[in-house]
Write an enzyme that holds these catalytic residues in place. Sequence first.
Site, PDB file in Angstrom:
ATOM      1  N   GLU A   1      53.872 -39.690  49.436  1.00  0.00           N
ATOM      2  CA  GLU A   1      55.263 -39.991  49.389  1.00  0.00           C
ATOM      3  C   GLU A   1      56.629 -40.527  48.213  1.00  0.00           C
ATOM      4  OE1 GLU A   1      55.573 -41.733  53.420  1.00  0.00           O
ATOM      5  OE2 GLU A   1      53.504 -41.822  54.285  1.00  0.00           O
TER       6      GLU A   1
ATOM      7  N   HIS B   1      61.373 -44.638  59.170  1.00  0.00           N
ATOM      8  CA  HIS B   1      61.846 -43.855  58.927  1.00  0.00           C
ATOM      9  C   HIS B   1      62.717 -43.114  59.299  1.00  0.00           C
ATOM     10  CE1 HIS B   1      57.557 -42.919  56.966  1.00  0.00           C
ATOM     11  NE2 HIS B   1      56.903 -42.238  57.602  1.00  0.00           N
TER      12      HIS B   1
ATOM     13  N   ARG C   1      59.424 -48.869  55.312  1.00  0.00           N
ATOM     14  CA  ARG C   1      60.285 -50.112  56.465  1.00  0.00           C
ATOM     15  C   ARG C   1      61.352 -50.372  56.488  1.00  0.00           C
ATOM     16  NH1 ARG C   1      55.315 -47.780  56.793  1.00  0.00           N
ATOM     17  NH2 ARG C   1      54.113 -47.927  59.090  1.00  0.00           N
TER      18      ARG C   1
ATOM     19  N   ASP D   1      47.959 -47.666  52.468  1.00  0.00           N
ATOM     20  CA  ASP D   1      49.451 -47.789  53.470  1.00  0.00           C
ATOM     21  C   ASP D   1      50.029 -48.157  52.500  1.00  0.00           C
ATOM     22  OD1 ASP D   1      51.384 -46.612  54.787  1.00  0.00           O
ATOM     23  OD2 ASP D   1      50.746 -47.293  57.055  1.00  0.00           O
TER      24      ASP D   1
ATOM     25  N   HIS E   1      56.613 -35.805  54.366  1.00  0.00           N
ATOM     26  CA  HIS E   1      55.501 -36.558  54.728  1.00  0.00           C
ATOM     27  C   HIS E   1      54.339 -35.437  54.532  1.00  0.00           C
ATOM     28  CE1 HIS E   1      53.429 -39.574  56.752  1.00  0.00           C
ATOM     29  NE2 HIS E   1      54.396 -40.628  56.899  1.00  0.00           N
TER      30      HIS E   1
END
Length: 353
Positions: free
Chosen positions: A315, A104, A79, A254, A175
């Site tokens: 990632e 992304h 982000r 996350d 990803h």
Amino acid sequence: MSITIPMLTVFPQLDEEIITLTNKNGMTIKLSNYGATWLSCVIPIAGVAREMLLGCASLAEYKQQTAYLGATVGRYANRIANAMFNITGKQYMLTANQGKNQLHGGISGFDKRLWSIQNCSSEQVTFCLVSPDGEEGFPGKLTVAVTYQLTSDNSVSIQFMANTNKATPVNLTNHAYFNLDGDSAHSDEESRYCDARLQSLQIHADHYLLVDADGIPTGDLMPVMQHDMDLRQPKRLIDHFWESHARRQTSGYDHTYLLHKKQPIAATLTSADGTVAMDVITSLPALHVYSGNFLQGTPNRWGGAYQNFAGIALEAQFLPDSPNHPEWPQPSCFLHPHQTYQHEICYRFHSKT
Ligand code: GLA
């Protein structure tokens, strides 16, 4: 890395293709130039072929899903707050595609582009893309090459290269979602047993980035002990899952971990059955862990749909929103003309049988 980025002066008519790489151990990976996507990774485990990645049944379904399954993500992974940043006092406005923020690379990120195919052999393939000046609001024409290589020691090495003609932030990652216990067909009733949080994960990181409910960093790099985010020793991801305030905030893991600079292995994921492990080795400064908190409804390989937590994405990348946080202890995420962006993420699989 020895590849050079081919000069693409014309834009050839491209077709979607699926490319298969194999090694002498019978390991097979499949890739597509749609999104420079890693579609499949099958390894024989005790003589039985096991699929390590989540994926869809067709390229048409890859185009529909919104989970970025296996895709190459860019121009800026993760982000950027308020879809905005400055370079030497000049403000750039990006396309916002997640509320007021950019995720992304925007509405038509690199994951949705058709890449050209270069240097394809049985062990490696390079995908190339030109992102025009101003695309999704980013300055500079960016020329990108992503090489996937399958090695004889069961590693999938992904090498990223990019050049620009104006200063621009660049953050390229993959990803893929992993379930080392095997991505296989289950009835809806059985699917609750393929919870990828049963895998164990170790990450060599002392700090992680605190984020708000939108995944935007608050600016604070926190010690991993805070909110039970410590993965320095291998930990079953499902344990005490909802007890952490940080995980409740984002419906699961996350979060981005700032990696130890001197530790050669960033992270190790181990299957719940203990038969397979995967090391993540990278030149990038941080590792984003996403436990598939919103995977429900994503088309799977068998005409059905995944449940939440069906796979874990690891990632490697720069810390999210880095263009707005030059104070963080990592190399600059800005690429300048005459520099080459050059990073590698290597996923090395070990069978323990
Ligand atoms: C993307 C991001 C993940 C996660 C999800 C949420 O896939 O890469 O980290 O934030 O969006 O839907």
